[in-house]
Design a protein around this motif. Sequence first.
Motif, PDB file in Angstrom:
ATOM      1  N   LEU A   2      55.694  26.756  38.377  1.00  0.00           N
ATOM      2  CA  LEU A   2      56.497  27.974  38.440  1.00  0.00           C
ATOM      3  C   LEU A   2      56.361  28.816  37.180  1.00  0.00           C
ATOM      4  O   LEU A   2      56.296  30.049  37.264  1.00  0.00           O
ATOM      5  N   VAL A   3      56.325  28.162  36.034  1.00  0.00           N
ATOM      6  CA  VAL A   3      56.153  28.904  34.776  1.00  0.00           C
ATOM      7  C   VAL A   3      54.811  29.630  34.783  1.00  0.00           C
ATOM      8  O   VAL A   3      54.732  30.805  34.426  1.00  0.00           O
ATOM      9  N   ALA A   4      53.776  28.942  35.207  1.00  0.00           N
ATOM     10  CA  ALA A   4      52.446  29.562  35.262  1.00  0.00           C
ATOM     11  C   ALA A   4      52.406  30.673  36.305  1.00  0.00           C
ATOM     12  O   ALA A   4      51.735  31.695  36.111  1.00  0.00           O
ATOM     13  N   ALA A   5      53.126  30.509  37.404  1.00  0.00           N
ATOM     14  CA  ALA A   5      53.193  31.569  38.421  1.00  0.00           C
ATOM     15  C   ALA A   5      53.857  32.817  37.834  1.00  0.00           C
ATOM     16  O   ALA A   5      53.418  33.942  38.095  1.00  0.00           O
ATOM     17  N   ALA A   6      54.898  32.614  37.033  1.00  0.00           N
ATOM     18  CA  ALA A   6      55.545  33.756  36.380  1.00  0.00           C
ATOM     19  C   ALA A   6      54.568  34.454  35.422  1.00  0.00           C
ATOM     20  O   ALA A   6      54.541  35.687  35.342  1.00  0.00           O
ATOM     21  N   ILE A   7      53.751  33.672  34.727  1.00  0.00           N
ATOM     22  CA  ILE A   7      52.733  34.268  33.865  1.00  0.00           C
ATOM     23  C   ILE A   7      51.739  35.069  34.705  1.00  0.00           C
ATOM     24  O   ILE A   7      51.351  36.190  34.347  1.00  0.00           O
ATOM     25  N   GLY A   8      51.346  34.527  35.855  1.00  0.00           N
ATOM     26  CA  GLY A   8      50.440  35.242  36.753  1.00  0.00           C
ATOM     27  C   GLY A   8      51.034  36.553  37.241  1.00  0.00           C
ATOM     28  O   GLY A   8      50.353  37.586  37.279  1.00  0.00           O
ATOM     29  N   VAL A   9      52.309  36.537  37.600  1.00  0.00           N
ATOM     30  CA  VAL A   9      52.992  37.766  38.027  1.00  0.00           C
ATOM     31  C   VAL A   9      52.983  38.784  36.887  1.00  0.00           C
ATOM     32  O   VAL A   9      52.643  39.958  37.083  1.00  0.00           O
ATOM     33  N   GLY A  10      53.366  38.335  35.700  1.00  0.00           N
ATOM     34  CA  GLY A  10      53.412  39.247  34.552  1.00  0.00           C
ATOM     35  C   GLY A  10      52.057  39.809  34.193  1.00  0.00           C
ATOM     36  O   GLY A  10      51.922  41.008  33.893  1.00  0.00           O
ATOM     37  N   LEU A  11      51.031  38.963  34.236  1.00  0.00           N
ATOM     38  CA  LEU A  11      49.680  39.446  33.915  1.00  0.00           C
ATOM     39  C   LEU A  11      49.172  40.444  34.946  1.00  0.00           C
ATOM     40  O   LEU A  11      48.577  41.469  34.588  1.00  0.00           O
ATOM     41  N   MET A  12      49.396  40.167  36.228  1.00  0.00           N
ATOM     42  CA  MET A  12      48.925  41.100  37.258  1.00  0.00           C
ATOM     43  C   MET A  12      49.697  42.410  37.195  1.00  0.00           C
ATOM     44  O   MET A  12      49.121  43.483  37.385  1.00  0.00           O
ATOM     45  N   ALA A  13      50.992  42.331  36.907  1.00  0.00           N
ATOM     46  CA  ALA A  13      51.776  43.555  36.736  1.00  0.00           C
ATOM     47  C   ALA A  13      51.233  44.364  35.560  1.00  0.00           C
ATOM     48  O   ALA A  13      51.127  45.593  35.630  1.00  0.00           O
ATOM     49  N   ALA A  14      50.849  43.666  34.486  1.00  0.00           N
ATOM     50  CA  ALA A  14      50.298  44.358  33.319  1.00  0.00           C
ATOM     51  C   ALA A  14      48.966  45.017  33.647  1.00  0.00           C
ATOM     52  O   ALA A  14      48.717  46.170  33.279  1.00  0.00           O
ATOM     53  N   VAL A  15      48.101  44.305  34.350  1.00  0.00           N
ATOM     54  CA  VAL A  15      46.807  44.877  34.742  1.00  0.00           C
ATOM     55  C   VAL A  15      47.036  46.114  35.610  1.00  0.00           C
ATOM     56  O   VAL A  15      46.427  47.169  35.386  1.00  0.00           O
ATOM     57  N   ASP A  16      47.916  45.995  36.599  1.00  0.00           N
ATOM     58  CA  ASP A  16      48.218  47.124  37.477  1.00  0.00           C
ATOM     59  C   ASP A  16      48.734  48.311  36.669  1.00  0.00           C
ATOM     60  O   ASP A  16      48.240  49.429  36.785  1.00  0.00           O
ATOM     61  N   GLU A  17      49.729  48.044  35.850  1.00  0.00           N
ATOM     62  CA  GLU A  17      50.377  49.123  35.109  1.00  0.00           C
ATOM     63  C   GLU A  17      49.433  49.760  34.092  1.00  0.00           C
ATOM     64  O   GLU A  17      49.352  50.984  33.991  1.00  0.00           O
ATOM     65  N   ILE A  18      48.701  48.949  33.359  1.00  0.00           N
ATOM     66  CA  ILE A  18      47.823  49.495  32.319  1.00  0.00           C
ATOM     67  C   ILE A  18      46.601  50.180  32.920  1.00  0.00           C
ATOM     68  O   ILE A  18      46.288  51.318  32.583  1.00  0.00           O
ATOM     69  N   VAL A  19      45.913  49.498  33.830  1.00  0.00           N
ATOM     70  CA  VAL A  19      44.664  50.054  34.370  1.00  0.00           C
ATOM     71  C   VAL A  19      44.927  51.183  35.358  1.00  0.00           C
ATOM     72  O   VAL A  19      44.395  52.286  35.217  1.00  0.00           O
ATOM     73  N   PHE A  20      45.751  50.926  36.386  1.00  0.00           N
ATOM     74  CA  PHE A  20      45.888  51.890  37.472  1.00  0.00           C
ATOM     75  C   PHE A  20      46.932  52.974  37.216  1.00  0.00           C
ATOM     76  O   PHE A  20      46.806  54.085  37.712  1.00  0.00           O
ATOM     77  N   HIS A  21      47.967  52.664  36.424  1.00  0.00           N
ATOM     78  CA  HIS A  21      48.993  53.664  36.131  1.00  0.00           C
ATOM     79  C   HIS A  21      48.620  54.496  34.907  1.00  0.00           C
ATOM     80  O   HIS A  21      48.796  55.711  34.927  1.00  0.00           O
ATOM     81  N   GLN A  22      48.120  53.844  33.849  1.00  0.00           N
ATOM     82  CA  GLN A  22      47.879  54.561  32.600  1.00  0.00           C
ATOM     83  C   GLN A  22      46.437  55.033  32.445  1.00  0.00           C
ATOM     84  O   GLN A  22      46.202  56.223  32.237  1.00  0.00           O
ATOM     85  N   ILE A  23      45.480  54.130  32.520  1.00  0.00           N
ATOM     86  CA  ILE A  23      44.089  54.499  32.237  1.00  0.00           C
ATOM     87  C   ILE A  23      43.499  55.373  33.343  1.00  0.00           C
ATOM     88  O   ILE A  23      42.962  56.455  33.072  1.00  0.00           O
ATOM     89  N   LEU A  24      43.588  54.924  34.586  1.00  0.00           N
ATOM     90  CA  LEU A  24      43.016  55.696  35.698  1.00  0.00           C
ATOM     91  C   LEU A  24      43.971  56.776  36.219  1.00  0.00           C
ATOM     92  O   LEU A  24      43.516  57.723  36.858  1.00  0.00           O
ATOM     93  N   ALA A  25      45.268  56.607  35.960  1.00  0.00           N
ATOM     94  CA  ALA A  25      46.307  57.549  36.412  1.00  0.00           C
ATOM     95  C   ALA A  25      46.245  57.786  37.925  1.00  0.00           C
ATOM     96  O   ALA A  25      46.387  58.905  38.394  1.00  0.00           O
ATOM     97  N   TRP A  26      46.031  56.709  38.699  1.00  0.00           N
ATOM     98  CA  TRP A  26      45.959  56.815  40.149  1.00  0.00           C
ATOM     99  C   TRP A  26      47.341  56.953  40.770  1.00  0.00           C
ATOM    100  O   TRP A  26      47.492  57.563  41.812  1.00  0.00           O
ATOM    101  N   HIS A  27      48.330  56.332  40.169  1.00  0.00           N
ATOM    102  CA  HIS A  27      49.685  56.410  40.690  1.00  0.00           C
ATOM    103  C   HIS A  27      50.668  55.948  39.619  1.00  0.00           C
ATOM    104  O   HIS A  27      50.276  55.433  38.589  1.00  0.00           O
ATOM    105  N   HIS A  28      51.955  56.180  39.886  1.00  0.00           N
ATOM    106  CA  HIS A  28      53.049  55.615  39.097  1.00  0.00           C
ATOM    107  C   HIS A  28      53.704  54.549  39.968  1.00  0.00           C
ATOM    108  O   HIS A  28      53.447  54.467  41.167  1.00  0.00           O
TER     109      HIS A  28
END
Length: 145
Positions: A2-28
């Motif tokens: 479960l702890v590792a799953a939470a890390i996976g959630v946080g990392l994927m949220a970070a990738v989504d937010e940084i890459v697709f929201h900020q760098i590519l600006a595809w959506h908010h």
Amino acid sequence: MLVAAAIGVGLMAAVDEIVFHQILAWHHFYDRATPAIGLLSDGLLHTAEIVVLVAAGFGFADLRRRGALAPVSAWAGLFLGAGGFQLFDAVVDHKLLRVHQVRYVEDLLPYDLAWSGSGVLLLLVGAVLARRGRREGAPVRGSGR
């Protein structure tokens, strides 16, 4: 796991937010209001992902300190958490709630398939690792695993 799953959630949220929201600006995170609200929603998502990553990091460190970390199960949890986040985002956020789309283009299908497919692929990797982890059993105390 479960702890590792939470890390996976946080990392994927970070990738989504940084890459697709900020760098590519595809959506908010929330695109159904003003740009300022979209930016605010991105900031709140970023805050949540950091809180999850820090809390899960402490949990992970505690498991290691106690010699209770099973590496294969931890990797399984990481992939299951990342895939779960990705598929939740694809189905719930994009299609059911429609808070945003992957990208605002005429033909959305390839983006939807890639987004959902990547989530399914991550979940499959996590499931294979979880099965392997169950076969290998619990970590040996004091082994540093």
